[in-house]
Design a protein around this motif. Structure first.
Motif, PDB file in Angstrom:
ATOM      1  N   ALA A 173       7.549  -3.000  -3.786  1.00  0.00           N
ATOM      2  CA  ALA A 173       8.033  -1.717  -3.266  1.00  0.00           C
ATOM      3  C   ALA A 173       9.558  -1.758  -3.277  1.00  0.00           C
ATOM      4  CB  ALA A 173       7.502  -1.476  -1.865  1.00  0.00           C
ATOM      5  N   GLU A 174      10.158  -0.973  -4.164  1.00  0.00           N
ATOM      6  CA  GLU A 174      11.622  -0.964  -4.315  1.00  0.00           C
ATOM      7  C   GLU A 174      12.253  -0.189  -3.157  1.00  0.00           C
ATOM      8  OE1 GLU A 174      15.276   0.879  -5.088  1.00  0.00           O
ATOM      9  OE2 GLU A 174      13.392   2.001  -5.323  1.00  0.00           O
ATOM     10  N   HIS A 175      13.443  -0.620  -2.745  1.00  0.00           N
ATOM     11  CA  HIS A 175      14.120  -0.128  -1.537  1.00  0.00           C
ATOM     12  C   HIS A 175      14.200   1.395  -1.470  1.00  0.00           C
ATOM     13  CE1 HIS A 175      17.196  -0.064   1.655  1.00  0.00           C
ATOM     14  NE2 HIS A 175      17.914   0.725   0.880  1.00  0.00           N
ATOM     15  N   HIS A 178      10.716   2.884  -1.146  1.00  0.00           N
ATOM     16  CA  HIS A 178      10.037   2.385   0.056  1.00  0.00           C
ATOM     17  C   HIS A 178      10.483   3.135   1.312  1.00  0.00           C
ATOM     18  CE1 HIS A 178       8.509  -0.334   3.112  1.00  0.00           C
ATOM     19  NE2 HIS A 178       9.727  -0.559   3.543  1.00  0.00           N
ATOM     20  N   LEU A 179      11.760   3.516   1.371  1.00  0.00           N
ATOM     21  CA  LEU A 179      12.269   4.167   2.575  1.00  0.00           C
ATOM     22  C   LEU A 179      11.841   5.627   2.700  1.00  0.00           C
ATOM     23  CD1 LEU A 179      15.843   2.639   2.886  1.00  0.00           C
ATOM     24  CD2 LEU A 179      13.825   2.159   4.271  1.00  0.00           C
ATOM     25  N   ASN A 180      11.342   6.216   1.619  1.00  0.00           N
ATOM     26  CA  ASN A 180      10.818   7.584   1.709  1.00  0.00           C
ATOM     27  C   ASN A 180       9.862   7.841   0.548  1.00  0.00           C
ATOM     28  OD1 ASN A 180      10.335  10.322   2.134  1.00  0.00           O
ATOM     29  ND2 ASN A 180      12.430  10.735   2.794  1.00  0.00           N
ATOM     30  N   GLY A 264       2.521   7.153 -10.092  1.00  0.00           N
ATOM     31  CA  GLY A 264       2.196   7.574  -8.738  1.00  0.00           C
ATOM     32  C   GLY A 264       2.842   6.651  -7.730  1.00  0.00           C
ATOM     33  N   VAL A 265       2.760   7.016  -6.454  1.00  0.00           N
ATOM     34  CA  VAL A 265       3.369   6.215  -5.398  1.00  0.00           C
ATOM     35  C   VAL A 265       2.446   6.182  -4.203  1.00  0.00           C
ATOM     36  CG1 VAL A 265       4.645   8.211  -4.469  1.00  0.00           C
ATOM     37  CG2 VAL A 265       5.474   5.881  -4.014  1.00  0.00           C
ATOM     38  N   MET A 270       4.985   1.608  -3.244  1.00  0.00           N
ATOM     39  CA  MET A 270       4.622   0.965  -4.509  1.00  0.00           C
ATOM     40  C   MET A 270       4.423   2.038  -5.572  1.00  0.00           C
ATOM     41  SD  MET A 270       4.485  -2.389  -4.359  1.00  0.00           S
ATOM     42  CE  MET A 270       3.470  -2.780  -5.771  1.00  0.00           C
ATOM     43  N   THR A 271       5.103   1.892  -6.683  1.00  0.00           N
ATOM     44  CA  THR A 271       4.981   2.837  -7.786  1.00  0.00           C
ATOM     45  C   THR A 271       4.126   2.198  -8.879  1.00  0.00           C
ATOM     46  OG1 THR A 271       7.133   2.044  -8.583  1.00  0.00           O
ATOM     47  CG2 THR A 271       7.101   4.109  -7.351  1.00  0.00           C
ATOM     48  N   THR A 272       3.126   2.941  -9.356  1.00  0.00           N
ATOM     49  CA  THR A 272       2.185   2.388 -10.314  1.00  0.00           C
ATOM     50  C   THR A 272       1.952   3.360 -11.461  1.00  0.00           C
ATOM     51  OG1 THR A 272       0.351   3.262  -8.977  1.00  0.00           O
ATOM     52  CG2 THR A 272       0.973   0.961  -8.620  1.00  0.00           C
ATOM     53  N   GLU A 273       1.628   2.799 -12.616  1.00  0.00           N
ATOM     54  CA  GLU A 273       1.267   3.589 -13.787  1.00  0.00           C
ATOM     55  C   GLU A 273      -0.219   3.931 -13.721  1.00  0.00           C
ATOM     56  OE1 GLU A 273       2.774   1.763 -17.531  1.00  0.00           O
ATOM     57  OE2 GLU A 273       3.558   0.240 -16.154  1.00  0.00           O
ATOM     58  N   SER A 274      -0.571   5.068 -14.314  1.00  0.00           N
ATOM     59  CA  SER A 274      -1.978   5.463 -14.368  1.00  0.00           C
ATOM     60  C   SER A 274      -2.221   6.290 -15.617  1.00  0.00           C
ATOM     61  CB  SER A 274      -2.365   6.250 -13.108  1.00  0.00           C
ATOM     62  OG  SER A 274      -1.623   7.449 -13.028  1.00  0.00           O
TER      63      SER A 274
END
Length: 312
Positions: A173-175, A178-180, A264-265, A270-274
């Motif tokens: 989770a990148e800063h 992650h904060l929003n 998506g997030v 956490m950001t993921t590919e789909s």
């Protein structure tokens, strides 16, 4: 012939990308490096700067001082949404007594600028996405008229490198996201074209020689870097220039190859590919030596030493 040359010059400047920079300058040092690159570059026009996260008025004061010292005080600087944070404001001493709270609503002012220049402005988001969240909440139709948003954020196939620069193949989770994370989700649904600069591509670590050359040519950057070196909680002296590589997507986009992805997030950022239709164009790899070389050529045009010093 003279008239033709003047006309060509105006046409050149008209073609330059116009940007609004959203920055949390003052904590890590990469924001300052990225901002100065944007100020001195002849390849884009900075229309406004919006400060984000934590004490946004103090960040705005720091930014105004930096702009004044570069002769760019005509560029408006607006304080965005203030938030609670425990991040160390490493460079607050640079702002000194500059702080003078503004009566301007930074979100309103930014939306008004977008409204006046529809489909022309690129928002370069180098900070947690609180201001983007506020703009979408207040006026999604105007926000949608941005030409694009470049986001320094996310982690798709790599996480944060080790302190020594060893790559980490586990996404994190990148800063900024992650904060929003909700703001990033709203951005993905906003309809604005998105360029995503995740951890996969932005973790450029300059050499001490690179920092010395830049510092010799730019006393303000040297001062800010020194404050960061003395005050950062990680006790490191060589920064990672995340935001500089993200800024390269606006200044030298040819160095940031983009691929269409569906992203998506989740609730922790956490950001993921789909599978599915692409909603971003993401840069998953950059040549850091080329990116920092372009930075060096703009900031230190008289430097004629080896470009390899950027990474050694």
């Amino acid at each position: 012939m003279v008239i033709e040359r003047i006309s060509n010059l105006f046409n050149f400047f008209d073609r330059r990308p116009e940007v609004i920079i959203d920055t949390d300058i003052g904590d890590d040092i990469d924001d300052a490096f990225a901002l100065v690159w944007a100020l001195v570059s002849r390849r884009l026009t900075v229309r406004a700067i919006l400060t984000a996260h934590g004490d946004t008025e103090l960040r705005a004061a720091l930014t105004r001082k930096l702009l004044r010292n570069y002769g760019k005080q005509a560029i408006p600087v607006w304080a965005g949404v203030a938030t609670q944070t425990d991040v160390v404001f490493t460079q607050k001493d640079y702002a000194g007594k500059e702080r003078s709270p503004s009566s301007v609503d930074g979100i309103h002012a930014t939306l008004d600028l977008i409204r006046k220049r529809p489909n022309r402005l690129t928002l370069v988001a180098l900070a947690p996405l609180h201001n983007i969240d506020a703009m979408i909440d207040r006026d999604p139709a105007t926000f949608k008229t941005l030409k694009r948003v470049i986001v320094m954020g996310g982690s798709l196939r790599r996480g944060y490198n080790s302190p020594t620069g060893e790559p980490n193949l586990t996404p994190q989770a990148e800063h900024n996201i992650h904060l929003n994370p909700g703001a990033f989700d709203r951005l993905l649904q906003s309809g604005v074209p998105i360029v995503m600069m995740p951890l996969d591509s932005v973790q450029a670590r300059p050499s001490d020689a690179f920092l010395h050359v830049v510092g010799e040519a730019h006393p303000d950057l040297h001062r800010l870097l020194t404050l960061w070196q003395h005050n950062n909680p990680f006790h490191v002296t060589r920064p990672t220039l995340f935001d500089v590589v993200a800024m390269a997507a606006a200044i030298t986009p040819q160095r940031c190859p983009l691929i269409p992805l569906r992203v998506g997030v989740d609730a922790i950022g956490m950001t993921t590919e789909s599978e599915g239709a692409a909603n971003v164009r993401a840069c998953l790899a950059t040549d850091h030596e080329e990116a920092l070389g372009a930075f060096m050529r703009d900031l230190c045009p008289s430097y004629s030493g080896p470009s390899a010093l950027a990474l050694r």
